[in-house]
Design a protein around this motif. Structure first.
Motif, short mmCIF file in Angstrom:
data_model
loop_
_atom_site.label_atom_id
_atom_site.label_comp_id
_atom_site.label_asym_id
_atom_site.label_seq_id
_atom_site.Cartn_x
_atom_site.Cartn_y
_atom_site.Cartn_z
N ARG A 141 -5.61 -0.97 35.36
CA ARG A 141 -6.78 -0.18 35.74
C ARG A 141 -6.75 0.12 37.23
NH1 ARG A 141 -11.76 -3.42 32.94
NH2 ARG A 141 -12.38 -3.39 35.12
N ASP A 142 -7.49 1.13 37.64
CA ASP A 142 -7.54 1.51 39.06
C ASP A 142 -8.16 0.42 39.94
OD1 ASP A 142 -6.34 3.94 38.52
OD2 ASP A 142 -8.24 5.03 38.36
N TYR B 20 5.11 -5.26 33.12
CA TYR B 20 4.55 -6.08 32.05
C TYR B 20 3.59 -5.28 31.16
CZ TYR B 20 2.84 -10.28 29.74
OH TYR B 20 2.52 -11.24 28.79
N ALA B 21 2.94 -4.29 31.74
CA ALA B 21 1.98 -3.47 30.99
C ALA B 21 2.67 -2.80 29.80
CB ALA B 21 1.37 -2.42 31.90
N ILE C 177 -6.89 -5.45 34.39
CA ILE C 177 -6.04 -5.01 33.29
C ILE C 177 -6.88 -4.97 32.02
CG2 ILE C 177 -3.98 -5.59 31.93
CD1 ILE C 177 -3.20 -7.34 34.51
N ASP C 178 -6.84 -3.85 31.31
CA ASP C 178 -7.48 -3.78 29.99
C ASP C 178 -6.56 -4.44 28.98
OD1 ASP C 178 -9.90 -2.49 30.60
OD2 ASP C 178 -8.95 -0.52 30.52
N ASP D 129 -9.52 -5.92 15.85
CA ASP D 129 -9.07 -5.89 17.24
C ASP D 129 -10.10 -6.54 18.15
OD1 ASP D 129 -11.02 -3.94 17.89
OD2 ASP D 129 -9.62 -2.31 17.60
N ALA D 130 -9.61 -6.97 19.31
CA ALA D 130 -10.46 -7.58 20.33
C ALA D 130 -10.11 -6.92 21.66
CB ALA D 130 -10.21 -9.08 20.39
N LYS D 131 -11.14 -6.44 22.36
CA LYS D 131 -10.95 -5.80 23.65
C LYS D 131 -11.39 -6.77 24.74
CE LYS D 131 -11.59 -1.22 21.79
NZ LYS D 131 -12.43 -0.05 21.68
N GLY D 132 -10.58 -6.84 25.78
CA GLY D 132 -10.90 -7.72 26.89
C GLY D 132 -10.40 -7.15 28.19
N LYS D 133 -10.47 -7.99 29.21
CA LYS D 133 -9.97 -7.60 30.52
C LYS D 133 -9.33 -8.82 31.16
CE LYS D 133 -14.44 -8.40 32.63
NZ LYS D 133 -15.67 -8.06 32.04
N ALA D 134 -8.40 -8.55 32.06
CA ALA D 134 -7.71 -9.62 32.76
C ALA D 134 -7.74 -9.33 34.25
CB ALA D 134 -6.26 -9.73 32.28
N LYS D 135 -7.66 -10.42 35.02
CA LYS D 135 -7.56 -10.28 36.47
C LYS D 135 -6.50 -11.25 36.97
CE LYS D 135 -11.53 -13.35 37.15
NZ LYS D 135 -12.88 -13.46 37.70
#
Length: 182
Positions: A75-76, A47-48, A80-81, A95-101
């Motif tokens: 991410r390690d 999916y990445a 997910i960035d 742009d918008a930067k976020g993270k997912a779990k």
């Protein structure tokens, strides 16, 4: 103690207003009583990468955006960035930067995404191609919907097929705003 009575009245009124708002927010806007569940598991490694937005339910934070992309990088630490990019009217790129779990490790299809500190929202991969060439993403409230593709401009037949899949999931397709890609 008139101040205590006034404070109690204000707090009670505020509490009732907030509970009324939460009831409204939980209502599925597409008229379903059941929330669609993801139909397939998701391999996040596959999916990445880069996705092009083909259509969405218009939201204030995306108002007027075209040329929208989303890029997911593993991410390690298991998160997910997320990098979302769009072209605003007049050509300005934002742009918008976020993270997912991942919140459902069994399927990998239910995630939580944050663009604002500790506040996370649901991000469910509701459907996807076997080869990960397209995905339909939403949330359990039904307020959010995105159709994503690995190619910026798939054929009209492919877009019609994906809109049909959105309909089959129980979402109203007339809410979709088609995204122009350069």
């Amino acid at each position: 103690m008139p101040n205590l009575k006034a404070l109690t009245t204000v707090l009670l009124a505020g509490s009732l207003a907030l509970s009324g708002c939460s009831a409204v927010l939980k209502k599925h806007p597409v008229g379903n009583t059941a929330v669609p569940e993801p139909v397939k598991t998701v391999d996040l490694t596959r999916y990445a990468g880069l996705w092009y937005e083909l259509a969405r339910y218009e939201q204030g934070f995306q108002k007027g955006c075209d040329g929208v992309t989303a890029e997911y990088t593993l991410r390690d630490d298991g998160k997910i960035d997320v990098l979302n990019t769009c072209r605003k009217p007049g050509g300005k790129v934002s742009d918008a930067k976020g993270k997912a779990k991942v919140v459902d490790a069994a399927t990998g299809a239910k995630l939580k995404v944050s663009f604002f500190g500790p506040f996370y929202g649901d991000y469910w991969v509701l459907d996807r191609a076997e080869d990960y060439s397209w995905a339909i993403v939403g949330d359990p409230s039904g307020r959010y919907m995105w159709i994503l593709s690995r190619e910026a401009t798939p054929s009209d037949a492919k877009i019609a097929e994906l809109v049909g899949r959105v309909d089959a999931l129980g979402y109203k397709t007339n809410y979709l705003r088609m995204t122009k890609q350069p």
